[in-house]
Structure formats: C-alpha cells, structure tokens
Design an enzyme around this catalytic site. Structure first.
Site, PDB file in Angstrom:
ATOM      1  N   ASN A 218       0.781  -1.055   0.054  1.00  0.00           N
ATOM      2  CA  ASN A 218      -0.021   0.074   0.043  1.00  0.00           C
ATOM      3  C   ASN A 218       0.825   1.171   0.012  1.00  0.00           C
ATOM      4  O   ASN A 218       2.283   1.079  -0.081  1.00  0.00           O
ATOM      5  CB  ASN A 218      -1.142  -0.073   1.163  1.00  0.00           C
ATOM      6  CG  ASN A 218      -0.345  -0.061   2.774  1.00  0.00           C
ATOM      7  OD1 ASN A 218       0.710   0.688   2.634  1.00  0.00           O
ATOM      8  ND2 ASN A 218      -1.011  -0.698   3.530  1.00  0.00           N
ATOM      9  N   ARG A 219       0.174   2.491  -0.088  1.00  0.00           N
ATOM     10  CA  ARG A 219       1.192   3.742  -0.153  1.00  0.00           C
ATOM     11  C   ARG A 219       1.928   3.628   0.913  1.00  0.00           C
ATOM     12  O   ARG A 219       3.095   4.014   0.888  1.00  0.00           O
ATOM     13  CB  ARG A 219       0.250   4.794  -0.358  1.00  0.00           C
ATOM     14  CG  ARG A 219       0.680   6.209  -0.571  1.00  0.00           C
ATOM     15  CD  ARG A 219      -0.301   7.202  -1.016  1.00  0.00           C
ATOM     16  NE  ARG A 219      -1.416   7.114  -0.642  1.00  0.00           N
ATOM     17  CZ  ARG A 219      -2.520   7.542  -1.070  1.00  0.00           C
ATOM     18  NH1 ARG A 219      -2.237   8.506  -2.098  1.00  0.00           N
ATOM     19  NH2 ARG A 219      -3.698   7.721  -0.558  1.00  0.00           N
ATOM     20  N   GLU A 221       3.294   1.594   2.995  1.00  0.00           N
ATOM     21  CA  GLU A 221       4.354   0.530   2.900  1.00  0.00           C
ATOM     22  C   GLU A 221       5.577   0.749   1.852  1.00  0.00           C
ATOM     23  O   GLU A 221       6.591   0.488   1.906  1.00  0.00           O
ATOM     24  CB  GLU A 221       3.723  -0.945   2.598  1.00  0.00           C
ATOM     25  CG  GLU A 221       2.851  -1.380   3.763  1.00  0.00           C
ATOM     26  CD  GLU A 221       2.124  -2.495   3.436  1.00  0.00           C
ATOM     27  OE1 GLU A 221       1.622  -3.064   4.254  1.00  0.00           O
ATOM     28  OE2 GLU A 221       1.891  -2.727   2.333  1.00  0.00           O
ATOM     29  N   ASP A 287      -5.837  -8.171   1.508  1.00  0.00           N
ATOM     30  CA  ASP A 287      -5.875  -9.672   1.393  1.00  0.00           C
ATOM     31  C   ASP A 287      -6.885  -9.585   0.112  1.00  0.00           C
ATOM     32  O   ASP A 287      -6.538 -10.718  -0.695  1.00  0.00           O
ATOM     33  CB  ASP A 287      -6.328 -10.497   2.692  1.00  0.00           C
ATOM     34  CG  ASP A 287      -5.618 -10.108   3.631  1.00  0.00           C
ATOM     35  OD1 ASP A 287      -4.406 -10.085   3.604  1.00  0.00           O
ATOM     36  OD2 ASP A 287      -6.191  -9.928   5.002  1.00  0.00           O
TER      37      ASP A 287
END
Length: 496
Positions: A218-219, A221, A287
C-alpha cells in the site's frame, strides 16, 4: 538491470463483457498461499452503561464470530472466487490454533498444511464492537521467527505443493512464518517449478522478496520500503520504479486507498481510480487484492486485467462490515449494475453482510418468509404491513425442494428463480434470500432480525423462530390477511 522507465499509459478501457468473462475464469485458478495465519474474533454487543469499577463502557455481549485472518483471509478470498487453494502456515498448540485449523479446513477447495509449533501462541485479534464501532482490539501473539526445523519442513511442503498450483502467494504479516531467508527459499522453489510469485509485503527489507513477479504494497508500505515521498501519482510511480529496479520485481501494484491503484510493470504505468461507492471498513482489503490478482494471473489473465478486477473487488469489500470477501457473484453484480430488482436476490452470506451494513446505520431489520408460489394481493398486503414495522425487509423464500416437501409433488407452480424475481420487484421488499431447509430457522439465526412477521392465521407462539427473536429483544408481529386471498385458493381457481 532494468530497461528504460515504462511509459505512463492511460487506464485501460477493458470492455465489461471481457471483464465478466474474466470473472468466470477465476474459478479455474489454483493458488498456493504461504504466510502468517491469524484468527480474527469479533465480539458484538450493546453499550448502555459505564462500569462502576472504572470509567469504561460495559459491553453487553450478544454474539461472537470467528474467521481466518491474515494469510487465512487470503485463502478465504480465493475460495470465495471458486479457486482451488493449497495453504501452508504455522499455528500454535493452543485453542486458537485448533479453532483456526477447523475454520480453514471447513473452506471449500482447500488443501491445508497447518503445522503446529509447541509453545507458540497463535496470533489472535479480538475486536469488541457496539453500534457498528470498534471499542477495543485485543491482540494475542508471538511474532518471533518460527522454529528453524519447522521452517525447513514448511519450505519442503511448499516446494512440493507449488508444482500442483499455478501461482504462489506470500502473505507476510511479520509474525514469523516468512522470517529470515524463508521467503527467498520459497521464491527459489517457485522459480525451479516455473511458477509465478505474488507477494503481499511488510517491513523495509524488500530484498527478501527479490525476483517476485509482483508485489502489492500500500502507499504507506511503499514509502517505508523506499524512503521516498508518495504524496503524488508521480512520486508513487517513481518509488515503484525504484523498487522494480532495486529488487528485480516483475511488477509493483500499489494500493492507494480512496485513490485507487497504480500498476507499474515492464509494459507501462496504469492508474485505476477507486471503485468503492461507500467505505465502511478497510480491514482485509489488501488480502482481497492479492487474492484476486493471484487468481487472475493463475487463470491466465494479463496483469492489467487482474489488477482491474482486484480494484473492483477492493471496492466491494470496503463497502462491507468487518473482514469481508468479494465473491464471484459480487464481481459479476458490480460489472452489471443494470440488473435492477434482481440485485435484491442474494445468497445467505451476502444477505448477512447487507444486514450488517443496514444495522450499522441504525436500521430496524424485518424478516418474513414463505413459498410465495403465485404472488397475489394477499401477499402484497402482508409484505406492505411487514415493511411498515421496520426500515428494511428481508424475505426468506423456500427453495423448490423445500416447497415440494411441504406442499406436495405438484408444487411449486413456479421455480424459485421466477418466484424470487417477482418478490424482488415488490417495492416493500428490500432483500430476498432462498433457503433449502423446511423452516427458516437457520436464516433467522444468521440475520437476527428485529421484527419477525407472519400472517394472522398463525399465533405468536406458533411462529417458527419467534422464540429466538424474542430472546434477543425483537418482536413477533402478525399481519392481517385479506379474506379469500391464499395461494391454495388461487391454484384451485386456476385448475378449475
């Protein structure tokens, strides 16, 4: 070394018909999932007072729910799409591990390999919820690396299992299953077998995933892994390109929450705008993304098509309450919104999710049931009364097999699909769900309506499920009947 930076391409215009066919192909996928399995517990109740012992709310517990989380939720999403799954993970020798093993084993089309490590605690997240809001989350876990010998055994099992599947997913929640060099050994095993690898990463050391075909940060991470800014589309692309060049990733799919997704691979850059009409809960959306992308690649779809489907699926799950999944039917419905009234006809699981959304908004849920073989004015009169006593009305419809057992071999006159479609077209009906059993007790237990309605030819004590509804604080209401209006009388008149 990577080649020149790929061109920034417009969002691909993929015909809806092609996407609909792509959704149907997902059930052909076979995927191996390796990663950190967790147990998600949800404790629902009401808060009506403050504890006399401390300034904290008192939760009067009404029900509890447990489901697979972490990598287990990836498995759950894959099975919801109809894919075949092999799952390799580690649990502790505790009750939570036993519960999680049972939940995974109960999923369709799953071959589970849940290894047990003595003395290890199974990661468990317990959420306490009232009025649709989390009051508290309590975590119980042991996040250190798994036993070295157990890690060797897990890698051997995964190396055997990967040959029987098409894509390997590494679901890393940094709880110890993929610690050390385990991820690299698994990727090497997939390479030897000629299989593709999709990674849902965590942490700052992406060298552990070097050579993967796709990573899905994600952004936040992405910023953590690269140390680069990600506040604009251009910055996100630059950081994703840096990851590809540094670690030899085939593609980076960045999930950007309300801003959609960005796919950067050797063929270009594609931005997918968010497709969520409303956001209720973002837990588990990552997920869902990795599951749909992996299933798409395993089914032979291109990376852009798989990413587009994952983007649609993410929009579906964030509109649901709790750690939810996107089913094949959900994706098909999202791609064909013109179905109108037929969208009200849903599976039992979808009905439960929709009722939870309504309940979170404070709506009063009503329920009635029947065969509704030939819809007549008496039925419409009953349904209108039922709807006047609630904010949303769910109708449980007896399946054809159930009607035949209850009414005889000559019934039903119309099949369940036709009966459901006619019911769904009635303005006072908000949802229709078919049940196979002779009574709607299981459906009532699942939906927990606030109001249960039957015709006045019953008594309150004789209404099936009435004791349950009364027990959890609901009401049983009897609707007035129109004289001479019944299915039996209508059928008799038709037959002369």
């Amino acid at each position: 070394m990577q080649g020149p930076a790929p061109a920034d391409l417009p969002t691909p215009e993929i015909p809806v018909g092609d996407l609909t066919e792509a959704v149907r192909l997902l059930k052909r996928a076979s995927v191996l999932v390796v990663g950190d399995a967790m147990l998600d517990r949800y404790v629902y109740g009401q808060v009506q007072r403050v504890s006399p012992e401390a300034p904290v709310a008192v939760l009067a517990v009404e029900r509890e729910l447990a489901m697979p989380g972490g990598a287990g939720n990836v498995v759950r999403n894959l099975t919801a799409l109809g894919a075949a799954v092999a799952f390799v993970s580690v649990v502790g020798d505790d009750q939570a591990g036993s519960d999680l093993t049972g939940l995974i084993g109960g999923q369709p089309n799953v071959e589970p390999w849940l290894l047990v490590q003595g003395g290890r605690a199974t990661t468990t997240k317990t959420r306490f919820i009232a009025a649709g809001q989390q009051l508290l989350r309590a975590d119980h876990e042991m996040a250190g690396p798994i036993n070295a010998r157990l890690a060797d055994r897990m890698v051997r099992i995964a190396a055997d299992a990967v040959a029987a599947t098409t894509v390997m997913v590494l679901s890393d929640y940094q709880k110890g299953v993929l610690a050390g060099d385990v991820a690299q050994r698994l990727i090497a095993a997939a390479r030897t077998a000629g299989r593709r690898v999709v990674v849902d990463p965590k942490g700052v050391d992406y060298a552990r995933y070097a050579g993967a075909d796709m990573v899905t940060p994600n952004r936040a991470e992405l910023a953590l892994a690269t140390g680069m800014k990600v506040d604009t589309e251009e910055a996100i692309v630059a950081a994703a390109q840096h990851l590809r060049a540094t670690h030899g990733f085939g593609a980076v799919l960045v999930t950007r929450s309300e801003d959609g997704m960005t796919l950067v691979d050797g063929n270009g850059i594609r931005h997918f705008p968010a497709e969520a009409p409303e956001v209720h809960d973002v837990s588990g959306a990552g997920d869902t993304v990795v599951a749909v992308v992996a299933a798409g690649l395993a089914a032979g779809l291109s990376a852009p098509v798989a990413a587009r489907l994952a983007n649609i699926a993410a929009g579906i799950v964030v509109g649901k309450v709790g750690t939810a999944v996107a089913r094949e039917s959900d994706l098909a419905e999202a791609l064909t919104p013109e179905r109108g009234a037929l969208r009200k006809v849903v599976s039992r699981a979808t009905a439960m999710e929709q009722v939870e959304r309504w309940r979170r908004r404070g709506y009063r849920i009503g329920f009635t049931n029947g065969c509704f073989d030939l819809l007549h004015p008496g039925h419409v009169h009953l349904l209108e009364q039922a709807r006047s006593w609630c904010d949303r009305l769910v109708v449980g419809l007896n399946a054809d097999s159930s009607v035949k057992r209850l009414k005889g071999e000559t019934r039903p006159i119309q099949g369940e699909a036709a009966r459901a479609a006619v019911l769904a077209s009635v303005a006072s009906v908000d949802l229709v769900s078919v049940f196979e059993e002779d009574t709607p007790v299981d459906l009532i237990k699942l939906l927990r309506p606030d109001v249960l309605v039957k015709g006045a030819d019953y008594t309150v004590d004789a209404v099936v499920g009435g004791d349950l509804v009364t027990e959890w604080g609901g009401q049983v209401r009897l609707a007035q009947l129109l004289p001479g209006q019944s299915t039996t009388a209508t059928v008799a008149r038709i037959r002369g």
